[in-house]
Design a protein around this motif. Structure first.
Motif, short mmCIF file in Angstrom:
data_model
loop_
_atom_site.label_atom_id
_atom_site.label_comp_id
_atom_site.label_asym_id
_atom_site.label_seq_id
_atom_site.Cartn_x
_atom_site.Cartn_y
_atom_site.Cartn_z
N GLY A 2 8.91 -0.19 3.22
CA GLY A 2 9.23 -1.33 2.37
C GLY A 2 10.32 -2.23 2.91
N LEU A 3 10.92 -1.86 4.04
CA LEU A 3 12.04 -2.63 4.59
C LEU A 3 11.63 -4.06 4.93
CD1 LEU A 3 13.72 0.05 6.90
CD2 LEU A 3 14.70 -0.98 4.84
N GLY A 4 12.28 -5.00 4.26
CA GLY A 4 12.04 -6.41 4.54
C GLY A 4 10.74 -6.97 3.99
N VAL A 5 9.95 -6.15 3.31
CA VAL A 5 8.64 -6.57 2.82
C VAL A 5 8.81 -7.46 1.58
CG1 VAL A 5 6.49 -5.76 1.78
CG2 VAL A 5 7.44 -4.58 3.76
N ASN A 6 8.01 -8.50 1.49
CA ASN A 6 8.13 -9.46 0.39
C ASN A 6 7.65 -8.93 -0.95
OD1 ASN A 6 9.26 -11.49 1.98
ND2 ASN A 6 7.27 -12.32 2.55
N TYR A 7 6.54 -8.19 -0.94
CA TYR A 7 5.93 -7.77 -2.20
C TYR A 7 5.64 -6.27 -2.18
CZ TYR A 7 5.41 -12.79 -2.54
OH TYR A 7 5.67 -14.13 -2.55
N LEU A 8 6.30 -5.56 -3.10
CA LEU A 8 6.10 -4.12 -3.24
C LEU A 8 5.48 -3.85 -4.61
CD1 LEU A 8 9.59 -2.80 -2.04
CD2 LEU A 8 7.55 -3.17 -0.67
N LYS A 9 4.75 -2.74 -4.69
CA LYS A 9 4.25 -2.28 -5.99
C LYS A 9 4.65 -0.84 -6.19
CE LYS A 9 0.56 -0.68 -8.59
NZ LYS A 9 -0.72 -0.02 -8.60
N LEU A 10 5.21 -0.54 -7.34
CA LEU A 10 5.63 0.82 -7.67
C LEU A 10 4.42 1.67 -8.06
CD1 LEU A 10 8.50 2.16 -7.91
CD2 LEU A 10 8.46 -0.31 -7.54
N THR A 11 4.55 2.95 -7.84
CA THR A 11 3.56 3.90 -8.35
C THR A 11 3.72 4.04 -9.86
OG1 THR A 11 5.08 5.71 -7.83
CG2 THR A 11 3.38 5.21 -6.20
N ASP A 35 -3.46 8.20 -5.50
CA ASP A 35 -2.26 7.42 -5.18
C ASP A 35 -1.30 8.21 -4.31
OD1 ASP A 35 -3.29 5.36 -6.66
OD2 ASP A 35 -1.99 5.66 -8.40
N LEU A 36 -1.17 9.50 -4.60
CA LEU A 36 -0.29 10.33 -3.77
C LEU A 36 -0.76 10.31 -2.32
CD1 LEU A 36 1.27 13.75 -4.55
CD2 LEU A 36 0.01 13.47 -2.43
N MET A 37 -2.07 10.38 -2.12
CA MET A 37 -2.58 10.36 -0.74
C MET A 37 -2.38 9.00 -0.08
SD MET A 37 -6.03 12.74 -0.71
CE MET A 37 -6.89 11.93 -2.07
N THR A 38 -2.35 7.93 -0.88
CA THR A 38 -2.06 6.60 -0.32
C THR A 38 -0.63 6.54 0.19
OG1 THR A 38 -3.64 5.58 -1.84
CG2 THR A 38 -2.02 4.14 -0.81
N ILE A 39 0.29 7.09 -0.59
CA ILE A 39 1.71 7.10 -0.20
C ILE A 39 1.98 8.15 0.87
CG2 ILE A 39 4.05 7.56 -1.02
CD1 ILE A 39 3.14 5.01 -2.20
N MET A 40 1.33 9.31 0.76
CA MET A 40 1.57 10.43 1.67
C MET A 40 0.23 10.85 2.28
SD MET A 40 4.18 12.60 -0.82
CE MET A 40 4.93 13.57 0.50
N PRO A 41 -0.30 10.08 3.23
CA PRO A 41 -1.65 10.31 3.74
C PRO A 41 -1.84 11.63 4.48
CG PRO A 41 -0.51 8.62 5.02
CD PRO A 41 0.33 8.89 3.82
N HIS A 42 -0.76 12.31 4.82
CA HIS A 42 -0.87 13.58 5.53
C HIS A 42 -1.15 14.75 4.59
CE1 HIS A 42 3.30 13.15 4.22
NE2 HIS A 42 3.41 14.47 4.28
N ILE A 43 -1.18 14.46 3.26
CA ILE A 43 -1.41 15.52 2.28
C ILE A 43 -2.75 15.30 1.58
CG2 ILE A 43 -0.62 16.53 0.10
CD1 ILE A 43 2.22 15.98 0.93
N GLU A 44 -3.55 16.36 1.52
CA GLU A 44 -4.81 16.31 0.79
C GLU A 44 -4.54 16.65 -0.68
OE1 GLU A 44 -9.02 18.82 0.57
OE2 GLU A 44 -7.73 19.01 2.33
#
Length: 342
Positions: free
Chosen positions: A131-140, A197-206
């Protein structure tokens, strides 16, 4: 001093405004809303601690009749801030984004918006650096926020490759009248969006999960079964990790934390505004070993749990701190998270 505005003064917007006001390195410029709701009327009765701006379509005569002062238009507010926290009703935030883009203002959207509204789907611990410097973020969402806190806690310490979750979901917020399950539980199709959504944020976890709607209002409960990449996580190992996390409050049934309502009552007894808790509760009694898996249960205070991660989002988007460790630490300091350990 970073200047922040809040769009929408509802369940989440009220809490976002309070959260920003507590951050000593941020200034809450004002809030924006459409109508003189009970929340706005309560704000007036408290002496208008936050300046109010009116969004397009607001009937000024209704505010005047209620004696509620306002500073100007939504566009006026946008022109005074570095970043907007958008907690408008689902779909409205996407329209507001056009105004933010035109003004060159950054924004953070809440879980009700589609992921496409933002450049990064954000969590303060799990992917702060993205998220560093990113213009638009969306919270979970509230459930996903608390879930990721606990899974990320174990993942950082021991490495997690697989989780299975069951969400016992409150059907509505306290005071809502638009839903009314009575003497019934309702199943959602699996997998739940929180697992995806968890997998989107943490793609290394099934991840996979089941969600059940329940006719209660004070918080969700989630059970988690987690599997380590290497070796086995014992109860003592899991407990050690959880107890170091300032946004996880480890409790026991013998202390009186019998369920979701116990947390709500305790928060009120602490004098927390609206009975809010920023931290998730985790029952020590629920941590059990099952083969190579570790299982535990958490309580999600749905109205307030996303506030710390939104403050983290401001810090990341505006590069106030360079990484998750320093960013979350600043947020925790100003919100008083972890103080119960002293």
């Amino acid at each position: 001093m970073v200047k922040v505005g809040v769009a929408g003064y509802g369940v989440i917007g009220q809490r976002l405004a309070d959260g920003v006001a507590l951050q000593k390195d941020m200034e809450l410029v004002g809030i924006a809303d459409l109508a003189p709701t009970l929340s706005i009327k309560a704000l007036r009765e408290k002496g208008m601690p936050y300046d109010l701006y009116l969004v397009e379509g607001a009937d000024k005569s209704k505010f005047d009749a209620a004696g509620i002062p306002y500073k100007g238009s939504f566009q006026d507010l946008i022109g005074k801030v570095d970043i907007m926290l958008d907690s408008s009703p689902g779909g409205v935030g996407a329209k507001n984004k056009e105004l933010y883009a035109k003004a060159g203002v950054k924004a953070i959207f809440q879980g009700g918006e589609k992921n496409s509204v933002a450049d990064v789907f954000f969590h303060g611990y799990a992917n702060y650096e993205k998220g560093l410097g990113v213009n638009y973020l969306k919270l979970t969402s509230c459930n996903t926020t608390g879930l990721i806190r606990s899974v990320d806690c174990l993942d950082r310490k021991y490495g997690i490759d697989r989780v299975a979750i069951t969400i016992i979901r409150r059907v509505a917020d306290p005071g809502d009248y638009h839903r009314g399950l009575t003497n019934a539980l309702q199943m959602d199709k699996a997998p739940s969006h929180q697992a995806l959504d968890l997998m989107t944020i943490m793609p290394h976890i099934e991840a996979t999960g089941i969600l059940v709607h329940t006719p209660v209002t004070h918080g969700h409960i989630i059970t988690v079964v987690a599997h380590a990449k290497k070796g086995k996580i014992t109860k003592d190992m899991a407990l050690e990790a959880f107890k170091t996390h300032n946004r996880i409050r480890v409790v026991t049934i013998d202390e009186g934390f019998l369920g979701n309502a116990s947390f709500f009552r305790y928060a009120r007894d602490l004098g927390n505004p609206r009975g809010d808790m920023y931290e998730i509760g985790l029952w020590e009694d629920s941590i059990v070993e099952s083969g190579d898996n570790i299982m535990y249960a958490i309580n999600i205070p749905q109205e307030s749990v996303t506030i710390p991660e939104t403050m983290d989002g401001i810090r990341a988007s505006l590069k106030m701190q360079p990484d998750s460790a320093t960013g979350t630490a600043e947020t925790n300091k100003y919100l008083g998270l972890g103080k119960w350990k002293k």
